[in-house]
Design a protein around this motif. Sequence first.
Motif, PDB file in Angstrom:
ATOM      1  N   ALA A 164       4.300  -1.328  -9.506  1.00  0.00           N
ATOM      2  CA  ALA A 164       5.401  -2.137  -9.801  1.00  0.00           C
ATOM      3  C   ALA A 164       5.089  -3.538  -9.439  1.00  0.00           C
ATOM      4  O   ALA A 164       4.340  -3.885  -8.520  1.00  0.00           O
ATOM      5  N   CYS A 165       5.715  -4.614 -10.246  1.00  0.00           N
ATOM      6  CA  CYS A 165       5.580  -5.925  -9.999  1.00  0.00           C
ATOM      7  C   CYS A 165       6.282  -6.217  -8.544  1.00  0.00           C
ATOM      8  O   CYS A 165       7.431  -5.854  -8.423  1.00  0.00           O
ATOM      9  N   LYS A 221     -11.921  -0.148  -6.255  1.00  0.00           N
ATOM     10  CA  LYS A 221     -10.716   0.228  -6.467  1.00  0.00           C
ATOM     11  C   LYS A 221      -9.691  -1.052  -5.548  1.00  0.00           C
ATOM     12  O   LYS A 221      -9.846  -0.971  -4.438  1.00  0.00           O
ATOM     13  N   LYS A 222      -8.877  -1.323  -6.331  1.00  0.00           N
ATOM     14  CA  LYS A 222      -7.834  -2.495  -5.988  1.00  0.00           C
ATOM     15  C   LYS A 222      -6.771  -1.855  -5.443  1.00  0.00           C
ATOM     16  O   LYS A 222      -6.126  -0.658  -5.750  1.00  0.00           O
ATOM     17  N   VAL A 223      -5.844  -2.517  -4.602  1.00  0.00           N
ATOM     18  CA  VAL A 223      -4.660  -1.993  -4.112  1.00  0.00           C
ATOM     19  C   VAL A 223      -3.680  -2.678  -4.354  1.00  0.00           C
ATOM     20  O   VAL A 223      -3.438  -3.846  -4.533  1.00  0.00           O
ATOM     21  N   PRO A 224      -2.539  -2.185  -4.960  1.00  0.00           N
ATOM     22  CA  PRO A 224      -1.381  -2.773  -5.534  1.00  0.00           C
ATOM     23  C   PRO A 224      -0.555  -3.217  -4.764  1.00  0.00           C
ATOM     24  O   PRO A 224      -0.399  -2.927  -3.627  1.00  0.00           O
ATOM     25  N   LYS A 225       0.259  -4.188  -5.090  1.00  0.00           N
ATOM     26  CA  LYS A 225       1.249  -4.991  -4.079  1.00  0.00           C
ATOM     27  C   LYS A 225       2.449  -4.051  -3.763  1.00  0.00           C
ATOM     28  O   LYS A 225       2.978  -3.912  -2.786  1.00  0.00           O
ATOM     29  N   LYS A 226       2.822  -3.130  -4.956  1.00  0.00           N
ATOM     30  CA  LYS A 226       3.792  -2.433  -4.845  1.00  0.00           C
ATOM     31  C   LYS A 226       3.924  -1.222  -5.455  1.00  0.00           C
ATOM     32  O   LYS A 226       3.471  -1.091  -6.545  1.00  0.00           O
ATOM     33  N   PRO A 235      10.303   0.989  -3.141  1.00  0.00           N
ATOM     34  CA  PRO A 235       9.618   0.506  -1.839  1.00  0.00           C
ATOM     35  C   PRO A 235      10.531  -1.048  -1.633  1.00  0.00           C
ATOM     36  O   PRO A 235      11.041  -1.436  -2.291  1.00  0.00           O
ATOM     37  N   GLY A 236      10.350  -1.388  -0.279  1.00  0.00           N
ATOM     38  CA  GLY A 236      10.794  -2.788  -0.084  1.00  0.00           C
ATOM     39  C   GLY A 236       9.778  -3.865  -0.163  1.00  0.00           C
ATOM     40  O   GLY A 236       9.097  -3.763  -1.016  1.00  0.00           O
TER      41      GLY A 236
END
Length: 566
Positions: free
Chosen positions: A220-221, A255-260, A373-374
């Motif tokens: 998610a953005c 592999k990249k880690v998403p923010k949300k 998520p928060g």
Amino acid sequence: MVIDKSWTSLGKHEKAFYTGLKKFVDDCKPLVDSAGNIRCPCKSCRLVLWVSIKHLSDHILKYGFDPSYKTWIHHGEPDLPPPPPVIDNTRQPQMSDMTACLNDLSYIPLNNEQNEPTQGDIGETSNDPTQAKRNEFEELYASANEELYPGCDHVTRLDFMAKFTYFKVKGKLTDSIFNEMLEFFQNVFPTAKGYKLPPSYYAIKKTFKTIGLGYESIHACVNDCFLFRGDANKDVHFCPVCNTSRWKDSNTPGKKVPKKVLRYFPIIPRLQRLYKSSHTAKEMTWHATGKCTEPGKMQHPVDGRAWKDFDTKYLDFAAEPRNVRLGLAADGFNPFGNLSQSYSMWPVILTTYNLPPWLCMKESSFMLTLLIPGPKSPGKDIDVYLRPLIDDLKVLWAKPGVETIDVATGLKFNMRAMVLWTINDFPARSSLSGWSGQGYKACPTCNEDTPSVRVLGKTAYVGHRRFLKKPHKWRRSLEFNGETENGDPPREFSRDAIMTQLARLPTRVKGKHPRFGGVKIKRNVLVELNWTKRSIFYELEYWSFHTLKHNLDVMHIEKNVLESIS
């Protein structure tokens, strides 16, 4: 009748083996069920899976005959009378809970088509894309019947994984600690000595995902304006709405880690499982016969006006008692339990109102559907995260429905489902409904007729005496606000009136980016009233016709009020 079993111990190269196998299959033909299936006694199926009679010999040839099957009670041999009871203190082996669960999942309905592949047709060579899934299910059955260690007759390998994972959740163990414990067990109980412990938590999760206990991770953005879901958005690196990067570090190699990340637990297979389970299938039609017989009393939502009005509007849905009615609850909480750390995570939970009142509100009947998520509340942008759920609800509402197996009747049927209402406190109601709980017109029932005044810098909501009868003495009293009350109770707004209000709303950009949707916009209260958006629930065909769309959790609101003034 004496049955020749000697051929089962012969080699496959001997002619007597094939002669005995052919006679065995011929004797089984009168014993098949209405779909032409019979329990398979091969070493792989072990009488748990069913196969069509034409594939029975193929299974036995491929896997061999199960030597532990002594009395062929499922294949024509009469069951012998039980021996005299022997009293001992040893624990007798029983069917585990996980094995019973897998039996429900592999159930074959009586109206299954003859040419339709079933769980039992796993030996057939085919290019069917579900073949790999059947093989995974076969491996799962093997785990359910596999001893944890030689001589262990009460705990299987699958039971150990289920129970140990339960302890992880109950004790709030981290993944690293859990893996260290498994590694310690591996050293103390080595595989070389016959112990068959899972290697890691990842391996356990992968096993349970085969049963259908997994979830979808949807990026998610970070500004709550977009979900990167579907093949079209698989390789999108920036939010199409606010142009914010999807990743914590875009320059990270590999592999990249998403923010949300949004977690979605698909509801269609979970609702199907309610009818495939022998524990819940019969209870799913309780509402059709469990109505309260005392007039004026309500013991279940089926006795309420909202349920009855819906049945009157949608007769085809009401005609099938197995169609599912759902309630949706959502609220934020701090998962860290530390109020000094500001964090708000929002679970979305469904409950099934087909069940009787002593089950539908039981914790084990709740279905966690979304985990938003928060660190901040999604607010009015919660619709972005509800999109996967709403898409599945549209599928469940559309005719003819989703094909489902009902073990209570032994037949297939087309299941449909709908959301009856939501359950929430005032802030969550504002997020879900689109009607703000702040301002001069905060009351969602009174709508634009909300009576309110300004008192010492705060908005006070008055006019409660309107609900009293006209001659009541309190209506004439001046002790409340120095005025008498001559007004009528608030009017009930029709569907057309609400839809007209929603049609006047302007289109706004979603999200909390300060240059886009996050800009605080002053509403034109004369046009928009207290609406902040058109809720995503209005995409459901039936939603606008609901008599009661949102329920207020009174106990929850009472708790919030007392905490704020204490």
